[in-house]
Motif scaffolding. Structure first.
Motif, mmCIF file in Angstrom:
data_model
loop_
_atom_site.group_PDB
_atom_site.id
_atom_site.type_symbol
_atom_site.label_atom_id
_atom_site.label_comp_id
_atom_site.label_asym_id
_atom_site.label_seq_id
_atom_site.Cartn_x
_atom_site.Cartn_y
_atom_site.Cartn_z
ATOM 1 N N GLU A 119 -86.997 6.322 -29.104
ATOM 2 C CA GLU A 119 -85.643 6.687 -28.680
ATOM 3 C C GLU A 119 -85.037 5.665 -27.721
ATOM 4 O O GLU A 119 -84.407 6.005 -26.721
ATOM 5 N N VAL A 120 -85.288 4.389 -28.026
ATOM 6 C CA VAL A 120 -84.647 3.306 -27.263
ATOM 7 C C VAL A 120 -83.997 2.341 -28.259
ATOM 8 O O VAL A 120 -84.243 2.405 -29.460
ATOM 9 N N SER A 121 -83.185 1.433 -27.707
ATOM 10 C CA SER A 121 -82.519 0.473 -28.592
ATOM 11 C C SER A 121 -83.517 -0.598 -29.038
ATOM 12 O O SER A 121 -84.524 -0.860 -28.362
ATOM 13 N N THR A 124 -83.890 -3.153 -26.396
ATOM 14 C CA THR A 124 -84.813 -2.756 -25.323
ATOM 15 C C THR A 124 -86.261 -2.986 -25.748
ATOM 16 O O THR A 124 -87.064 -3.552 -24.989
ATOM 17 N N GLU A 131 -76.391 -7.423 -22.124
ATOM 18 C CA GLU A 131 -75.609 -6.317 -22.697
ATOM 19 C C GLU A 131 -74.522 -6.835 -23.623
ATOM 20 O O GLU A 131 -73.863 -6.077 -24.310
ATOM 21 N N SER A 345 -70.827 -6.783 -27.993
ATOM 22 C CA SER A 345 -71.611 -5.868 -27.160
ATOM 23 C C SER A 345 -72.900 -5.479 -27.853
ATOM 24 O O SER A 345 -72.908 -5.195 -29.054
ATOM 25 N N PRO A 347 -75.596 -2.729 -28.513
ATOM 26 C CA PRO A 347 -75.622 -1.264 -28.368
ATOM 27 C C PRO A 347 -76.900 -0.788 -27.668
ATOM 28 O O PRO A 347 -77.750 -0.144 -28.276
ATOM 29 N N VAL A 348 -76.990 -1.090 -26.378
ATOM 30 C CA VAL A 348 -78.238 -0.824 -25.633
ATOM 31 C C VAL A 348 -78.509 0.657 -25.404
ATOM 32 O O VAL A 348 -79.636 1.038 -25.094
ATOM 33 N N ASN A 349 -77.462 1.493 -25.554
ATOM 34 C CA ASN A 349 -77.681 2.915 -25.297
ATOM 35 C C ASN A 349 -77.877 3.740 -26.574
ATOM 36 O O ASN A 349 -77.907 4.959 -26.521
ATOM 37 N N LYS A 350 -77.986 3.048 -27.712
ATOM 38 C CA LYS A 350 -78.208 3.781 -28.964
ATOM 39 C C LYS A 350 -79.599 3.443 -29.505
ATOM 40 O O LYS A 350 -80.060 2.314 -29.356
ATOM 41 N N PRO A 351 -80.250 4.405 -30.156
ATOM 42 C CA PRO A 351 -81.606 4.131 -30.653
ATOM 43 C C PRO A 351 -81.617 3.132 -31.815
ATOM 44 O O PRO A 351 -80.672 3.075 -32.609
ATOM 45 N N GLY A 354 -78.773 0.612 -33.628
ATOM 46 C CA GLY A 354 -77.594 0.987 -32.847
ATOM 47 C C GLY A 354 -76.304 1.135 -33.619
ATOM 48 O O GLY A 354 -75.245 1.334 -33.017
#
Ligand code: OSB
Ligand code: MG
Length: 380
Positions: A119-121, A124, A131, A345, A347-351, A354
């Motif tokens: 559940e990380v990008s 990551t 970013e 950008s 998508p660091v906040n999407k699994p 992204g």
């Protein structure tokens, strides 16, 4: 631990908004292989094979990749349990010579599964630190210097951070000269020859050396390391290797022989993310900057490139243009966009990768399909 249960391989046809010409050939309709990989817990990841229709960039083609994936790679990778996707490159490397793009597509899809499981990008999980990633544009060979200048006027307005011009004999000096005359010395400008020259062309490169290019990409043969060192010794302009680097050992050779000062890393060309990261790390330890190349990818391959380019030593703008530079309509949502300063950008906040994969559209575009059930465990 990760264990793959099944792989669906599809070939889609996606028309480019304009033809793209390099020294060895032209592409106007991209044939793309997409891999949908599912693990035993039902987590799905996506990868893209970046081989071209013809073997004019490297020895692979869409058809050789189809064969390599269906006959050898997918049967080897589906079934065994791996501690993490970093184990796939050495497994395939032990038993398969070449076919890096075919191997990479499976490996990269498995990194997407792995990131989604955690559940990380993807950025990551690969160790990314940025970013947003800087974007340059790669412009195919144009019919005249005037045409090239017109194109560049539009692209600089869009915000691209650097301009890369494809060259070949007869389409080199006058084109670079015209661009410098029009845009002056401050335009970040580089050229890419895709192997079109030999050491007999040293006088030409010495002429090019006067135009303050950021770099000259892959002037000589696609497997050469030694002659590039001879050429680099005669030039101020840094040489950047693309085709010649297909594994970390060749990056080490380039560095120790002085065959270039910059590396273009394409995860597809080097067998996937683990190998790309190894090259990134070795370059960083020698203060060699790298940037992420492109292969006219759909939004899926682009997502992998964006994630990789978020690593620390990707300090130069990559060939990672927004979706509209290539396609009427991409196959992911949202499409890839670039801001007015030439950044995309991450998508660091999407699994995972992204972006959402538009499976219905992919189904509509599919011209052939393979499912792993028929070959599973054949070679294991
Ligand atoms: O040499 O970098 C290259 C496209 C196809 C084959 C080889 C190359 C390229 C590009 C395109 O330069 C970069 C992009 O995807 O925008
Ligand atoms: Mg190149």
């Amino acid at each position: 631990m990760i264990r793959l249960k099944e792989v669906t391989l599809r070939e889609i046809h996606l028309p480019l908004v304009e033809p793209f010409t390099i020294s060895s050939g032209s592409e106007n309709m991209r044939r793309i292989l997409l891999l949908e990989v599912e693990d035993v817990d039902g987590v799905v990841g996506w990868g893209e094979c970046v081989a071209m229709a013809m073997p004019n960039y490297n020895p692979e083609s869409i058809d050789t990749a189809w064969l390599a994936l269906t006959e050898w790679i997918i049967p080897m990778a589906v079934g065994p349990t791996f501690p993490d996707p970093g184990y796939i490159y050495p497994l395939l490397q032990k038993r398969i010579r070449g076919h890096e793009m075919a191997r990479a597509s499976l490996e990269m899809a498995t990194w997407d599964v792995w990131a989604r499981r955690k559940e990380v990008s993807l950025s990551t999980i690969l160790g990314g630190t940025r970013e947003k990633v800087g974007t340059g544009i790669s412009i195919g060979i144009q019919q005249s210097p005037a045409h090239l200048v017109e194109k560049i006027k539009g692209y600089t307005k869009e915000g691209y951070q650097r301009i890369k011009v494809k060259i070949k004999p007869g389409f080199d000096l006058p084109f670079v000269k015209a661009v410098r005359e029009e845009f002056g010395p401050d335009l970040s400008l580089m050229v890419d020859a895709n192997n079109a020259y030999t050491l007999d062309d040293i006088p030409l490169f010495q002429e090019l050396d006067r135009f303050s290019l950021m770099m000259i990409e892959q002037p000589l043969d696609c497997t050469d390391i030694v002659r590039h060192a001879t050429l680099q010794r005669k030039l101020k302009t840094p040489i950047c290797l693309d085709e010649s680097i297909t594994k970390v050992e060749q990056a080490e050779d380039m560095i120790s022989l002085g065959s270039g000062k910059i590396i273009n890393i394409k995860p597809g060309r080097v067998g996937g993310h683990a190998s790309a990261k190894a090259i990134h790390d070795v370059a960083m330890s020698h203060k060699i900057p790298v940037w992420c190349g492109g292969m006219l990818e759909s939004g899926i391959g682009r997502a992998h490139n964006v994630a990789l380019a978020s690593l620390e030593n990707f300090s130069l703008p990559g060939d990672i243009s927004p979706s509209t530079r290539y396609w009427e309509q991409d196959i992911v949502t949202p499409e890839w966009t670039m801001d007015e300063n030439g950044f995309i950008s991450v998508p660091v906040n999407k699994p995972g990768i992204g972006v959402e994969v538009n499976v219905d559209r992919i189904e509509d575009l599919t011209v052939r399909r393979f499912h792993s059930d028929s070959k599973q465990l054949k070679l294991v």
